[in-house]
Design an enzyme around this catalytic site. Structure first.
Site, short mmCIF file in Angstrom:
data_model
loop_
_atom_site.label_atom_id
_atom_site.label_comp_id
_atom_site.label_asym_id
_atom_site.label_seq_id
_atom_site.Cartn_x
_atom_site.Cartn_y
_atom_site.Cartn_z
N SER A 148 63.64 2.72 -23.80
CA SER A 148 62.79 3.85 -24.17
C SER A 148 63.29 5.06 -23.39
CB SER A 148 61.35 3.55 -23.74
OG SER A 148 60.55 4.70 -23.72
N TYR A 165 55.18 -0.36 -18.02
CA TYR A 165 56.12 -0.08 -19.12
C TYR A 165 57.40 0.56 -18.59
CZ TYR A 165 57.46 1.55 -23.86
OH TYR A 165 58.10 1.77 -25.05
N1 LIG Z 1 57.11 3.93 -30.90
C1 LIG Z 1 57.66 4.60 -29.91
O1 LIG Z 1 57.42 5.82 -29.74
C2 LIG Z 1 58.62 3.93 -28.97
C3 LIG Z 1 59.34 4.73 -28.08
C4 LIG Z 1 60.24 4.15 -27.20
C5 LIG Z 1 60.44 2.78 -27.23
N2 LIG Z 1 59.72 2.01 -28.10
C6 LIG Z 1 59.98 0.57 -28.07
O2 LIG Z 1 60.42 0.17 -29.37
C7 LIG Z 1 60.14 -1.22 -29.55
C8 LIG Z 1 59.47 -1.42 -30.90
O3 LIG Z 1 58.19 -0.81 -30.84
P1 LIG Z 1 57.46 -0.11 -32.08
O4 LIG Z 1 57.17 1.27 -31.66
O5 LIG Z 1 58.18 -0.38 -33.33
O6 LIG Z 1 56.06 -0.88 -32.02
P2 LIG Z 1 55.25 -1.80 -33.04
O7 LIG Z 1 54.02 -2.21 -32.31
O8 LIG Z 1 55.10 -1.15 -34.36
O9 LIG Z 1 56.23 -3.07 -33.21
C9 LIG Z 1 56.41 -3.99 -32.18
C10 LIG Z 1 56.28 -5.39 -32.73
O10 LIG Z 1 56.48 -6.32 -31.65
C11 LIG Z 1 55.51 -7.34 -31.76
N3 LIG Z 1 55.27 -7.93 -30.44
C12 LIG Z 1 54.57 -7.41 -29.40
N4 LIG Z 1 54.52 -8.29 -28.39
C13 LIG Z 1 55.22 -9.38 -28.78
C14 LIG Z 1 55.54 -10.61 -28.16
N5 LIG Z 1 55.07 -10.92 -26.94
N6 LIG Z 1 56.30 -11.49 -28.83
C15 LIG Z 1 56.76 -11.21 -30.08
N7 LIG Z 1 56.47 -10.06 -30.73
C16 LIG Z 1 55.71 -9.16 -30.08
C17 LIG Z 1 54.28 -6.63 -32.30
O11 LIG Z 1 53.36 -7.56 -32.88
C18 LIG Z 1 54.89 -5.69 -33.31
O12 LIG Z 1 55.03 -6.29 -34.59
C19 LIG Z 1 59.29 -1.63 -28.36
O13 LIG Z 1 60.11 -2.27 -27.41
C20 LIG Z 1 58.78 -0.31 -27.80
O14 LIG Z 1 58.49 -0.39 -26.43
C21 LIG Z 1 58.82 2.56 -28.97
#
Ligand SMILES: NC(=O)c1ccc[n+]([C@@H]2O[C@H](COP(=O)([O-])OP(=O)(O)OC[C@H]3O[C@@H](n4cnc5c(N)ncnc54)[C@H](O)[C@@H]3O)[C@@H](O)[C@H]2O)c1
Length: 320
Positions: A148, A165
């Site tokens: 991130s 985080y």
């Molecule tokens: N959305 C943002 O702004 C953002 C920014 C920087 C980084 N990220 C990172 O991107 C990645 C994807 O996130 P996203 O934004 O698409 O979120 P999201 O919540 O839409 O998708 C994440 C998915 O991971 C699954 N998940 C969570 N914990 C889990 C576990 N213990 N085992 C298996 N699956 C699990 C959730 O059920 C969900 O389907 C994450 O690592 C998040 O930290 C997101």
């Protein structure tokens, strides 16, 4: 890896957000997909969407219930992938699953801190260990670890604690950067990339609280913390009823998903382009590029209120 066609990709957290869009775009490019998630329902929808994008004949998209923070479940996921795809190797591993939460050492329960850390960091570590033998058996491989902007800037602004985080995402970045050399020395046919997204429109806020608190609604303790945070931001939160607070929270989650500068589909495209270009460092979104530059220009000032305020103004971030 210049072409995903005929390859097999493993995606953690394929149920929603960037994981779902990676699955759809990979399948559309003729890549078999095996995803895990803690939500069977969300994965079923991802699979339906992959098929809706016309799954080429013979292409396999499989779903597997597994919590990436639990090594036993990760190993069972790995064994299921081998069995259902009838293979001993995979080409791509997207360590994408993650949640937010466990923000403060003082005001958040230790279990939430560790749950966040163990998913965001432990999930990347355990899945890499589990799938490494299958990557080694492929002719070419790529590990894509999602960190991130909080992997190089440990903050969401001066009014919010963000320790679990950020610690996890810094770990993912450090691990992946060190892996570059480890792979060159020991498995040169495998590459790796660290993905550092800015604000991407996904359901991460709602999903994180479901995973940490087991439901859609704020618990009484969370309401108390939300009131304290709003009060610190100058809002007269004592006058808000529980229902109003609940609505404010739902509105915040909706805005996070709908008003983001980059969509999950665009993020997935940027990630896959980065993999094809074999870039080890993939920033996602203008806000991420901008923050990267700003932190390099002024590392000492990066946690001052003025730094955040001017950055947030420039890119349109709202954290409330
Ligand atoms: N959305 C943002 O702004 C953002 C920014 C920087 C980084 N990220 C990172 O991107 C990645 C994807 O996130 P996203 O934004 O698409 O979120 P999201 O919540 O839409 O998708 C994440 C998915 O991971 C699954 N998940 C969570 N914990 C889990 C576990 N213990 N085992 C298996 N699956 C699990 C959730 O059920 C969900 O389907 C994450 O690592 C998040 O930290 C997101």
């Amino acid at each position: 890896m210049k072409d995903f066609s005929g390859k097999l990709a493993v995606i953690t957290g394929g149920g929603t957000g960037m994981g779902r869009e990676l699955a759809r775009q990979l399948a559309a490019q003729g890549c078999d997909v095996a995803m895990c998630d803690v939500s069977a329902e969300a994965m079923a929808e991802t699979k339906r969407l992959c098929a809706g994008d016309r799954l080429p004949q013979g292409l396999r998209v499989t779903t597997h219930l597994a919590d990436v923070a639990d090594e036993r479940q990760v190993l069972a996921f790995r064994d299921e992938v081998a069995a259902r795809h009838e293979t001993d190797h995979i080409h791509l591993l997207f360590n994408n699953a993650g949640i937010g939460g466990g923000n403060s050492l003082f005001t958040d329960p230790r279990e939430k801190w560790e749950r966040t850390f163990n998913i965001c960091w432990g999930g990347v570590y355990l899945s890499t260990r589990a799938f490494l033998p299958m990557l080694q058996k492929a002719t070419e491989g790529h590990i894509v670890n999602t960190s991130s902007v909080n992997g190089f800037w440990a903050s969401l602004g001066p009014g919010l604690s963000h320790t679990a985080y950020s610690a996890a995402k810094f770990a993912v970045k450090g691990f992946t950067e060190a892996l570059i050399t480890d792979l060159r020395l020991n498995a040169p046919h495998i590459k790796c990339s660290v993905v550092m997204p800015g604000h991407i429109g996904t359901e991460i806020l709602a999903n994180s609280r479901k995973i940490l608190s087991g439901g859609e609604r704020l618990t009484p303790a969370e309401m108390e913390r939300a009131r304290a945070r709003l009060a610190a931001a100058g809002v007269d939160a004592a006058r808000l009823s529980d229902e109003e607070l609940q609505r404010k929270w739902a509105e915040r989650a909706r805005r996070f998903a709908e008003d983001a500068p980059t969509s999950a589909a665009d993020a997935a495209r940027i990630i896959l382009d980065g993999v094809k270009a074999e870039r080890w460092r993939i920033l996602v979104g203008e806000d991420a590029h901008h923050l990267d530059e700003r932190v390099r220009q002024d590392p000492e000032g990066a946690y001052d209120a003025a730094f955040f305020e001017s950055f947030a103004r420039e890119v349109g971030w709202r954290v409330a």
